[in-house]
Enzyme design. Structure first.
Site, mmCIF file in Angstrom:
data_model
loop_
_atom_site.group_PDB
_atom_site.id
_atom_site.type_symbol
_atom_site.label_atom_id
_atom_site.label_comp_id
_atom_site.label_asym_id
_atom_site.label_seq_id
_atom_site.Cartn_x
_atom_site.Cartn_y
_atom_site.Cartn_z
ATOM 1 N N ASP A 19 14.377 -30.404 -11.928
ATOM 2 C CA ASP A 19 13.137 -31.123 -11.256
ATOM 3 C C ASP A 19 12.968 -32.607 -11.635
ATOM 4 O O ASP A 19 13.786 -32.880 -12.634
ATOM 5 C CB ASP A 19 11.898 -30.510 -11.833
ATOM 6 C CG ASP A 19 11.592 -30.362 -13.379
ATOM 7 O OD1 ASP A 19 12.611 -30.348 -14.394
ATOM 8 O OD2 ASP A 19 10.336 -30.765 -13.672
ATOM 9 N N GLU A 47 11.058 -28.894 -16.170
ATOM 10 C CA GLU A 47 11.192 -29.570 -17.417
ATOM 11 C C GLU A 47 10.229 -30.736 -17.489
ATOM 12 O O GLU A 47 9.519 -31.035 -18.760
ATOM 13 C CB GLU A 47 12.621 -30.144 -17.673
ATOM 14 C CG GLU A 47 12.799 -30.530 -19.020
ATOM 15 C CD GLU A 47 12.550 -32.171 -19.124
ATOM 16 O OE1 GLU A 47 12.746 -32.687 -20.356
ATOM 17 O OE2 GLU A 47 12.317 -32.698 -18.276
#
Length: 484
Positions: A78, A145
Protein backbone atom coordinates in the site's frame (compact mmCIF):
# COMPACT_ATOMS: atom_id res chain seq x y z
CA UNK A 1 6.41 3.70 -24.64
CA UNK A 2 7.01 3.21 -20.94
CA UNK A 3 8.38 6.26 -19.14
CA UNK A 4 11.05 4.30 -17.25
CA UNK A 5 12.05 1.72 -19.86
CA UNK A 6 15.52 3.16 -20.45
CA UNK A 7 16.47 3.24 -16.78
CA UNK A 8 18.77 0.73 -15.11
CA UNK A 9 18.26 -1.80 -13.65
CA UNK A 10 15.73 -2.44 -16.41
CA UNK A 11 13.72 -5.12 -14.67
CA UNK A 12 13.50 -3.14 -11.43
CA UNK A 13 12.14 -0.06 -13.16
CA UNK A 14 9.91 -2.15 -15.42
CA UNK A 15 8.16 -3.64 -12.43
CA UNK A 16 8.13 -0.35 -10.55
CA UNK A 17 6.31 1.30 -13.45
CA UNK A 18 3.82 -1.55 -13.62
CA UNK A 19 3.17 -1.15 -9.89
CA UNK A 20 2.65 2.61 -10.32
CA UNK A 21 0.05 1.89 -13.00
CA UNK A 22 -2.00 -0.23 -10.57
CA UNK A 23 -3.97 1.73 -7.93
CA UNK A 24 -2.89 0.57 -4.45
CA UNK A 25 -3.97 2.89 -1.63
CA UNK A 26 -4.29 1.44 1.87
CA UNK A 27 -7.31 -0.86 2.25
CA UNK A 28 -7.62 -1.04 -1.56
CA UNK A 29 -4.81 -3.46 -2.34
CA UNK A 30 -6.73 -6.28 -4.07
CA UNK A 31 -5.63 -5.21 -7.56
CA UNK A 32 -1.93 -5.12 -6.71
CA UNK A 33 -2.26 -8.29 -4.62
CA UNK A 34 -3.83 -10.15 -7.56
CA UNK A 35 -1.06 -8.82 -9.80
CA UNK A 36 1.51 -10.42 -7.47
CA UNK A 37 -0.38 -13.70 -7.47
CA UNK A 38 -0.43 -13.69 -11.28
CA UNK A 39 3.32 -13.02 -11.29
CA UNK A 40 3.85 -16.04 -9.01
CA UNK A 41 1.69 -18.24 -11.24
CA UNK A 42 3.47 -17.13 -14.42
CA UNK A 43 6.87 -17.88 -12.86
CA UNK A 44 5.90 -21.20 -11.30
CA UNK A 45 6.44 -19.97 -7.75
CA UNK A 46 4.91 -21.27 -4.56
CA UNK A 47 2.57 -18.55 -3.30
CA UNK A 48 0.01 -17.73 -0.63
CA UNK A 49 -2.66 -15.00 -0.65
CA UNK A 50 -4.77 -14.53 2.48
CA UNK A 51 -8.15 -12.89 3.07
CA UNK A 52 -6.43 -9.56 3.82
CA UNK A 53 -4.65 -9.79 0.43
CA UNK A 54 -1.19 -10.23 1.95
CA UNK A 55 1.00 -12.24 -0.42
CA UNK A 56 3.89 -14.61 0.27
CA UNK A 57 5.96 -15.89 -2.67
CA UNK A 58 8.70 -18.49 -2.40
CA UNK A 59 11.48 -19.00 -4.95
CA UNK A 60 13.68 -22.09 -4.57
CA UNK A 61 17.41 -21.75 -4.12
CA UNK A 62 19.54 -21.54 -7.23
CA UNK A 63 22.24 -24.10 -7.95
CA UNK A 64 24.93 -24.17 -5.28
CA UNK A 65 22.80 -22.38 -2.69
CA UNK A 66 20.53 -25.24 -1.68
CA UNK A 67 22.24 -25.61 1.71
CA UNK A 68 22.35 -21.89 2.53
CA UNK A 69 19.89 -20.49 5.05
CA UNK A 70 16.83 -18.91 3.38
CA UNK A 71 16.54 -15.13 3.19
CA UNK A 72 13.25 -13.28 3.62
CA UNK A 73 12.69 -10.19 1.49
CA UNK A 74 9.90 -7.98 2.81
CA UNK A 75 7.98 -4.83 1.94
CA UNK A 76 4.42 -3.55 1.76
CA UNK A 77 2.10 -2.97 -1.18
CA UNK A 78 0.00 0.00 0.00
CA UNK A 79 1.00 3.64 -0.56
CA UNK A 80 0.10 6.95 1.04
CA UNK A 81 -2.07 8.85 -1.43
CA UNK A 82 -1.49 12.62 -1.28
CA UNK A 83 -1.97 15.09 -4.11
CA UNK A 84 -1.14 18.68 -4.83
CA UNK A 85 -4.14 21.03 -4.56
CA UNK A 86 -5.91 21.21 -7.91
CA UNK A 87 -4.64 17.85 -9.18
CA UNK A 88 -7.42 15.58 -10.45
CA UNK A 89 -6.85 11.90 -9.66
CA UNK A 90 -8.92 9.00 -8.34
CA UNK A 91 -6.38 7.01 -6.34
CA UNK A 92 -8.68 3.97 -6.25
CA UNK A 93 -8.94 3.73 -10.03
CA UNK A 94 -6.18 5.78 -11.67
CA UNK A 95 -2.52 4.99 -12.13
CA UNK A 96 0.18 7.57 -11.48
CA UNK A 97 1.68 9.90 -14.07
CA UNK A 98 5.41 9.19 -13.86
CA UNK A 99 8.14 11.65 -14.78
CA UNK A 100 11.94 11.64 -14.81
CA UNK A 101 13.57 14.68 -13.24
CA UNK A 102 17.34 14.37 -13.51
CA UNK A 103 18.37 11.56 -11.18
CA UNK A 104 14.86 11.15 -9.81
CA UNK A 105 11.63 9.40 -10.67
CA UNK A 106 8.60 11.34 -9.47
CA UNK A 107 4.84 11.45 -10.07
CA UNK A 108 3.05 14.50 -11.45
CA UNK A 109 1.31 16.23 -8.56
CA UNK A 110 1.00 13.13 -6.35
CA UNK A 111 2.90 10.83 -4.08
CA UNK A 112 5.00 8.28 -5.96
CA UNK A 113 4.61 5.22 -3.77
CA UNK A 114 8.33 4.52 -3.78
CA UNK A 115 7.47 3.76 -0.17
CA UNK A 116 7.17 0.87 -0.69
CA UNK A 117 6.68 -0.01 -4.34
CA UNK A 118 10.44 -0.21 -4.79
CA UNK A 119 10.58 -3.20 -2.41
CA UNK A 120 8.10 -5.07 -4.60
CA UNK A 121 10.01 -4.10 -7.74
CA UNK A 122 13.30 -5.36 -6.27
CA UNK A 123 11.75 -8.69 -5.26
CA UNK A 124 10.01 -9.27 -8.60
CA UNK A 125 13.14 -8.35 -10.58
CA UNK A 126 15.19 -10.87 -8.58
CA UNK A 127 12.64 -13.68 -8.96
CA UNK A 128 12.37 -12.91 -12.68
CA UNK A 129 16.14 -13.29 -13.15
CA UNK A 130 17.22 -16.96 -13.03
CA UNK A 131 20.84 -15.91 -13.54
CA UNK A 132 20.94 -14.24 -10.10
CA UNK A 133 22.34 -16.65 -7.47
CA UNK A 134 20.45 -16.80 -4.17
CA UNK A 135 19.35 -19.15 -1.39
CA UNK A 136 15.67 -19.99 -0.96
CA UNK A 137 13.85 -16.64 -1.12
CA UNK A 138 10.74 -16.05 0.94
CA UNK A 139 9.09 -12.82 -0.15
CA UNK A 140 6.52 -11.20 2.14
CA UNK A 141 4.43 -8.35 0.73
CA UNK A 142 1.92 -7.00 3.26
CA UNK A 143 -1.13 -4.75 3.07
CA UNK A 144 -2.21 -1.74 5.14
CA UNK A 145 1.25 -0.92 6.49
CA UNK A 146 0.66 2.81 6.23
CA UNK A 147 -2.49 2.72 8.37
CA UNK A 148 -1.40 0.60 11.31
CA UNK A 149 0.53 -2.39 9.93
CA UNK A 150 -2.64 -4.45 9.91
CA UNK A 151 -1.37 -6.76 7.18
CA UNK A 152 1.73 -7.75 9.13
CA UNK A 153 -0.39 -8.23 12.25
CA UNK A 154 -2.81 -10.58 10.51
CA UNK A 155 -0.48 -12.55 8.23
CA UNK A 156 0.24 -16.25 8.73
CA UNK A 157 3.92 -17.04 8.20
CA UNK A 158 3.92 -20.67 9.30
CA UNK A 159 5.06 -21.76 5.82
CA UNK A 160 8.39 -19.92 6.13
CA UNK A 161 11.71 -21.59 6.88
CA UNK A 162 13.94 -18.52 7.07
CA UNK A 163 15.05 -16.42 10.04
CA UNK A 164 17.04 -13.75 8.17
CA UNK A 165 14.94 -10.77 7.15
CA UNK A 166 15.98 -8.10 4.65
CA UNK A 167 13.27 -5.45 5.03
CA UNK A 168 13.24 -3.08 2.01
CA UNK A 169 11.23 -0.24 3.54
CA UNK A 170 13.90 2.36 4.36
CA UNK A 171 14.61 5.58 2.48
CA UNK A 172 18.28 6.41 2.86
CA UNK A 173 21.10 4.61 1.11
CA UNK A 174 24.01 3.75 3.37
CA UNK A 175 21.85 3.44 6.46
CA UNK A 176 21.01 0.08 7.96
CA UNK A 177 18.13 0.23 10.38
CA UNK A 178 18.22 -2.40 13.09
CA UNK A 179 15.58 -1.20 15.57
CA UNK A 180 12.39 0.89 15.45
CA UNK A 181 9.61 2.31 17.56
CA UNK A 182 6.32 0.65 18.40
CA UNK A 183 3.06 2.51 18.27
CA UNK A 184 -0.68 2.63 17.79
CA UNK A 185 -3.53 4.49 16.17
CA UNK A 186 -5.48 6.57 18.70
CA UNK A 187 -8.76 8.07 17.50
CA UNK A 188 -10.63 10.58 19.67
CA UNK A 189 -14.42 10.81 19.36
CA UNK A 190 -16.04 13.79 21.08
CA UNK A 191 -19.81 14.42 20.70
CA UNK A 192 -20.74 17.84 19.32
CA UNK A 193 -24.02 19.81 19.19
CA UNK A 194 -25.11 22.54 16.78
CA UNK A 195 -27.31 25.60 16.70
CA UNK A 196 -28.23 28.16 14.07
CA UNK A 197 -26.21 31.36 13.75
CA UNK A 198 -26.39 34.28 11.36
CA UNK A 199 -23.47 36.44 10.36
CA UNK A 200 -20.61 36.84 7.93
CA UNK A 201 -18.96 33.55 7.00
CA UNK A 202 -15.18 33.48 6.74
CA UNK A 203 -13.37 30.52 5.18
CA UNK A 204 -9.93 29.97 6.72
CA UNK A 205 -7.20 27.84 5.16
CA UNK A 206 -3.86 27.13 6.82
CA UNK A 207 -1.59 26.00 4.00
CA UNK A 208 1.90 26.00 2.50
CA UNK A 209 3.42 23.59 5.03
CA UNK A 210 6.06 20.97 4.23
CA UNK A 211 4.36 18.12 6.08
CA UNK A 212 6.21 14.82 5.92
CA UNK A 213 6.37 11.45 7.67
CA UNK A 214 5.30 11.71 11.30
CA UNK A 215 7.99 9.27 12.40
CA UNK A 216 10.98 10.00 10.19
CA UNK A 217 10.47 13.78 10.13
CA UNK A 218 8.84 14.54 13.47
CA UNK A 219 12.20 15.90 14.63
CA UNK A 220 12.37 18.54 11.89
CA UNK A 221 10.28 21.01 13.89
CA UNK A 222 7.72 21.47 11.12
CA UNK A 223 4.32 22.96 11.78
CA UNK A 224 1.21 20.81 12.06
CA UNK A 225 -1.63 22.59 10.22
CA UNK A 226 -4.26 21.17 12.60
CA UNK A 227 -2.45 22.64 15.59
CA UNK A 228 -1.91 25.96 13.81
CA UNK A 229 -5.64 26.19 13.15
CA UNK A 230 -6.27 25.35 16.78
CA UNK A 231 -4.14 28.30 17.85
CA UNK A 232 -6.01 30.63 15.51
CA UNK A 233 -9.37 29.52 16.91
CA UNK A 234 -8.02 29.88 20.45
CA UNK A 235 -6.85 33.43 19.71
CA UNK A 236 -10.34 34.35 18.51
CA UNK A 237 -11.89 32.77 21.59
CA UNK A 238 -9.49 34.56 23.94
CA UNK A 239 -10.22 37.86 22.19
CA UNK A 240 -13.93 37.31 22.94
CA UNK A 241 -15.00 38.27 19.43
CA UNK A 242 -18.09 36.07 19.44
CA UNK A 243 -17.05 33.81 16.55
CA UNK A 244 -18.74 30.47 15.94
CA UNK A 245 -17.32 27.37 14.23
CA UNK A 246 -19.27 25.95 11.28
CA UNK A 247 -16.70 23.67 9.62
CA UNK A 248 -13.30 22.21 10.50
CA UNK A 249 -11.12 19.63 8.75
CA UNK A 250 -7.43 18.96 8.22
CA UNK A 251 -4.96 16.27 7.24
CA UNK A 252 -5.42 13.04 5.33
CA UNK A 253 -3.28 10.39 7.04
CA UNK A 254 -2.50 9.71 10.69
CA UNK A 255 1.18 9.18 9.94
CA UNK A 256 1.60 12.25 7.71
CA UNK A 257 2.21 15.64 9.32
CA UNK A 258 -0.79 17.62 7.99
CA UNK A 259 -0.03 20.33 5.48
CA UNK A 260 -3.44 22.00 5.19
CA UNK A 261 -6.40 22.59 7.50
CA UNK A 262 -9.62 24.40 6.63
CA UNK A 263 -12.36 25.97 8.72
CA UNK A 264 -15.42 28.14 8.31
CA UNK A 265 -16.27 30.57 11.09
CA UNK A 266 -19.22 32.92 11.53
CA UNK A 267 -18.86 36.42 12.99
CA UNK A 268 -21.09 39.42 13.49
CA UNK A 269 -20.69 41.79 10.51
CA UNK A 270 -19.60 44.65 12.74
CA UNK A 271 -16.81 42.47 14.18
CA UNK A 272 -15.51 41.14 10.88
CA UNK A 273 -12.57 43.54 10.66
CA UNK A 274 -11.54 42.83 14.25
CA UNK A 275 -11.73 39.08 13.60
CA UNK A 276 -9.55 39.33 10.49
CA UNK A 277 -7.07 41.56 12.33
CA UNK A 278 -6.84 39.03 15.17
CA UNK A 279 -6.23 36.19 12.73
CA UNK A 280 -3.59 38.11 10.81
CA UNK A 281 -1.76 39.09 13.98
CA UNK A 282 -1.79 35.52 15.27
CA UNK A 283 -0.65 33.93 12.01
CA UNK A 284 2.19 36.48 11.81
CA UNK A 285 3.38 35.32 15.22
CA UNK A 286 3.15 31.67 14.23
CA UNK A 287 4.94 32.31 10.93
CA UNK A 288 7.77 33.91 12.87
CA UNK A 289 8.05 30.84 15.10
CA UNK A 290 8.26 28.52 12.07
CA UNK A 291 10.27 30.82 9.81
CA UNK A 292 13.08 28.29 9.42
CA UNK A 293 11.39 24.85 9.32
CA UNK A 294 8.21 25.99 7.50
CA UNK A 295 8.88 29.34 5.76
CA UNK A 296 5.86 29.07 3.41
CA UNK A 297 3.24 28.77 6.16
CA UNK A 298 0.26 30.93 5.15
CA UNK A 299 -3.33 31.70 6.08
CA UNK A 300 -5.95 32.42 3.44
CA UNK A 301 -9.11 34.23 4.57
CA UNK A 302 -12.07 34.33 2.19
CA UNK A 303 -15.34 36.11 2.91
CA UNK A 304 -18.32 33.98 1.85
CA UNK A 305 -21.15 36.40 2.47
CA UNK A 306 -23.78 36.87 5.16
CA UNK A 307 -26.33 34.21 5.99
CA UNK A 308 -27.63 31.66 8.47
CA UNK A 309 -25.65 28.47 9.06
CA UNK A 310 -25.38 25.65 11.60
CA UNK A 311 -22.50 26.17 14.01
CA UNK A 312 -21.17 24.48 17.12
CA UNK A 313 -22.84 25.57 20.33
CA UNK A 314 -20.69 27.88 22.41
CA UNK A 315 -19.97 25.10 24.93
CA UNK A 316 -18.99 22.60 22.22
CA UNK A 317 -16.79 25.17 20.51
CA UNK A 318 -14.98 25.76 23.83
CA UNK A 319 -14.47 22.01 24.20
CA UNK A 320 -13.17 21.61 20.64
CA UNK A 321 -10.74 24.51 20.97
CA UNK A 322 -9.53 23.28 24.34
CA UNK A 323 -8.91 19.76 23.06
CA UNK A 324 -7.05 20.78 19.91
CA UNK A 325 -4.78 23.04 21.94
CA UNK A 326 -4.23 20.75 24.93
CA UNK A 327 -4.01 17.24 23.54
CA UNK A 328 -0.29 16.41 23.44
CA UNK A 329 1.45 16.73 20.10
CA UNK A 330 4.89 16.29 18.56
CA UNK A 331 7.99 15.05 20.37
CA UNK A 332 7.34 14.06 23.98
CA UNK A 333 10.79 12.70 24.91
CA UNK A 334 14.20 11.88 23.45
CA UNK A 335 16.05 8.61 24.01
CA UNK A 336 18.43 8.61 26.95
CA UNK A 337 20.37 5.73 25.37
CA UNK A 338 20.75 6.69 21.70
CA UNK A 339 21.84 10.24 20.92
CA UNK A 340 19.47 12.13 18.65
CA UNK A 341 16.76 9.45 18.63
CA UNK A 342 13.21 10.50 19.36
CA UNK A 343 11.84 8.13 21.98
CA UNK A 344 8.17 9.10 22.18
CA UNK A 345 5.95 11.26 19.97
CA UNK A 346 2.50 11.62 18.49
CA UNK A 347 0.97 13.35 15.48
CA UNK A 348 -2.57 14.70 15.10
CA UNK A 349 -2.68 13.64 11.48
CA UNK A 350 -6.43 13.99 10.86
CA UNK A 351 -8.96 16.41 12.31
CA UNK A 352 -12.61 16.30 11.25
CA UNK A 353 -15.87 17.83 12.40
CA UNK A 354 -19.22 16.43 11.27
CA UNK A 355 -22.82 16.70 12.41
CA UNK A 356 -22.22 14.36 15.36
CA UNK A 357 -18.65 14.60 16.59
CA UNK A 358 -15.19 16.09 16.57
CA UNK A 359 -12.69 13.42 15.56
CA UNK A 360 -8.93 13.71 16.11
CA UNK A 361 -6.71 10.89 14.85
CA UNK A 362 -3.19 10.32 16.15
CA UNK A 363 -0.23 8.16 15.22
CA UNK A 364 1.40 7.42 18.59
CA UNK A 365 5.00 6.14 18.62
CA UNK A 366 7.60 5.11 21.18
CA UNK A 367 10.60 2.82 21.42
CA UNK A 368 9.56 2.23 25.05
CA UNK A 369 6.23 0.44 25.18
CA UNK A 370 5.34 1.67 28.67
CA UNK A 371 5.87 5.25 27.47
CA UNK A 372 3.62 4.57 24.45
CA UNK A 373 0.91 3.26 26.73
CA UNK A 374 1.28 6.12 29.21
CA UNK A 375 0.93 8.68 26.42
CA UNK A 376 -2.17 6.90 25.13
CA UNK A 377 -3.59 6.98 28.65
CA UNK A 378 -3.04 10.76 28.80
CA UNK A 379 -5.05 11.19 25.60
CA UNK A 380 -7.80 8.94 26.92
CA UNK A 381 -7.96 10.81 30.23
CA UNK A 382 -8.44 14.19 28.59
CA UNK A 383 -10.94 12.96 26.00
CA UNK A 384 -13.04 11.09 28.53
CA UNK A 385 -13.01 14.11 30.86
CA UNK A 386 -14.96 16.10 28.24
CA UNK A 387 -17.38 13.24 27.55
CA UNK A 388 -15.63 11.63 24.61
CA UNK A 389 -14.19 8.18 23.90
CA UNK A 390 -10.83 6.94 22.66
CA UNK A 391 -10.53 4.16 20.09
CA UNK A 392 -7.12 2.49 20.05
CA UNK A 393 -6.15 0.04 17.31
CA UNK A 394 -3.27 -0.88 15.04
CA UNK A 395 -1.06 -1.56 18.06
CA UNK A 396 2.39 -2.74 17.02
CA UNK A 397 5.49 -3.60 19.07
CA UNK A 398 8.90 -2.03 18.96
CA UNK A 399 11.63 -3.89 17.05
CA UNK A 400 14.38 -4.53 19.58
CA UNK A 401 18.08 -4.34 18.72
CA UNK A 402 19.71 -7.77 18.26
CA UNK A 403 23.26 -7.79 19.58
CA UNK A 404 24.41 -10.96 17.78
CA UNK A 405 23.16 -10.38 14.24
CA UNK A 406 24.85 -12.46 11.52
CA UNK A 407 22.88 -10.67 8.79
CA UNK A 408 23.89 -7.24 10.06
CA UNK A 409 27.55 -8.21 10.14
CA UNK A 410 27.38 -9.70 6.63
CA UNK A 411 25.56 -6.68 5.24
CA UNK A 412 27.93 -4.20 6.87
CA UNK A 413 31.00 -6.07 5.58
CA UNK A 414 29.62 -6.28 2.04
CA UNK A 415 28.65 -2.61 2.11
CA UNK A 416 32.16 -1.56 3.14
CA UNK A 417 33.67 -3.69 0.37
CA UNK A 418 31.39 -2.13 -2.24
CA UNK A 419 31.30 1.48 -1.03
CA UNK A 420 34.69 1.86 0.61
CA UNK A 421 33.16 3.05 3.86
CA UNK A 422 31.13 1.65 6.73
CA UNK A 423 27.34 2.00 6.70
CA UNK A 424 25.46 3.87 9.41
CA UNK A 425 23.77 1.45 11.80
CA UNK A 426 20.70 3.17 13.24
CA UNK A 427 17.57 2.86 15.28
CA UNK A 428 14.65 4.95 14.02
CA UNK A 429 11.53 6.52 15.44
CA UNK A 430 9.36 5.56 12.47
CA UNK A 431 7.55 2.24 12.65
CA UNK A 432 8.59 -0.79 10.61
CA UNK A 433 6.87 -4.14 10.31
CA UNK A 434 9.99 -5.91 11.59
CA UNK A 435 8.80 -5.74 15.19
CA UNK A 436 5.55 -7.52 14.33
CA UNK A 437 7.32 -10.08 12.16
CA UNK A 438 9.80 -10.75 14.96
CA UNK A 439 6.87 -11.89 17.05
CA UNK A 440 5.90 -14.42 14.36
CA UNK A 441 9.34 -15.71 13.32
CA UNK A 442 11.46 -17.19 16.09
CA UNK A 443 14.98 -15.74 16.46
CA UNK A 444 14.44 -13.27 13.63
CA UNK A 445 17.64 -11.57 12.47
CA UNK A 446 16.70 -8.47 10.52
CA UNK A 447 18.08 -5.40 8.76
CA UNK A 448 16.11 -2.69 6.96
CA UNK A 449 17.59 -0.90 3.93
CA UNK A 450 16.43 1.06 0.90
CA UNK A 451 17.45 3.57 -1.77
CA UNK A 452 17.38 7.34 -1.38
CA UNK A 453 13.89 8.83 -1.39
CA UNK A 454 12.88 12.42 -0.75
CA UNK A 455 9.55 13.70 0.54
CA UNK A 456 7.80 10.40 1.17
CA UNK A 457 4.10 10.76 2.03
CA UNK A 458 4.00 14.10 0.15
CA UNK A 459 3.30 15.02 -3.48
CA UNK A 460 6.97 16.02 -3.73
CA UNK A 461 8.13 12.40 -3.26
CA UNK A 462 11.13 11.42 -5.39
CA UNK A 463 13.07 8.19 -5.87
CA UNK A 464 16.76 8.39 -6.80
CA UNK A 465 17.54 6.41 -9.97
CA UNK A 466 21.25 5.97 -9.28
CA UNK A 467 20.63 4.99 -5.66
CA UNK A 468 18.01 2.46 -6.72
CA UNK A 469 20.63 0.79 -8.91
CA UNK A 470 23.34 0.77 -6.24
CA UNK A 471 21.06 -0.63 -3.54
CA UNK A 472 19.80 -3.32 -5.91
CA UNK A 473 23.38 -4.37 -6.63
CA UNK A 474 24.06 -4.39 -2.89
CA UNK A 475 21.03 -6.65 -2.26
CA UNK A 476 22.30 -9.07 -4.91
CA UNK A 477 25.68 -9.26 -3.17
CA UNK A 478 23.98 -10.00 0.15
CA UNK A 479 22.02 -12.80 -1.49
CA UNK A 480 25.25 -14.24 -2.96
CA UNK A 481 26.93 -14.37 0.46
CA UNK A 482 27.76 -17.93 1.54
CA UNK A 483 28.57 -19.35 4.97
CA UNK A 484 30.86 -22.30 5.56
Amino acid sequence: MAVLENLEPKKVFHYFEEICNIPHPSYKEKKISDYLVNFAKEHGLEYYQDDLYNVVMIAPATEGYENEEPIILQGHMDMVCEKEPGVEIDFENDGLTLMIDGDYVTAKGTTLGGDDGIAIAYALAIMDSPEIPHPRLEVIITVSEEVGMEGATGIDLSMLQGHKLLNLDSEEEGVMTVSCAGGNSSVCHVPMSYESSEGVQLALSVKGLKGGHSGAEIDKGRANSNLVMGRLLLALDQADLGCAIAELSGGAKQNAIPRETNAVIVAAPEKKDAVIACLQETIAQIKNEYATPDPDLALDITEQGIGSVQVLTAACAKTAIMLINNLPGGIQSMSADIAGLVETSLNMGILTLDEKELRAEFAVRSSVISARDALTARIRNLVEYVGGTLEVNGIYPAWEYKKDSVLREDAARIFEQMYGKAPRIEAIHAGLECGILAGKIKDLDGVSIGPDMIGIHTFEEKLSISSTKRVYEFVLEVLKCKHA
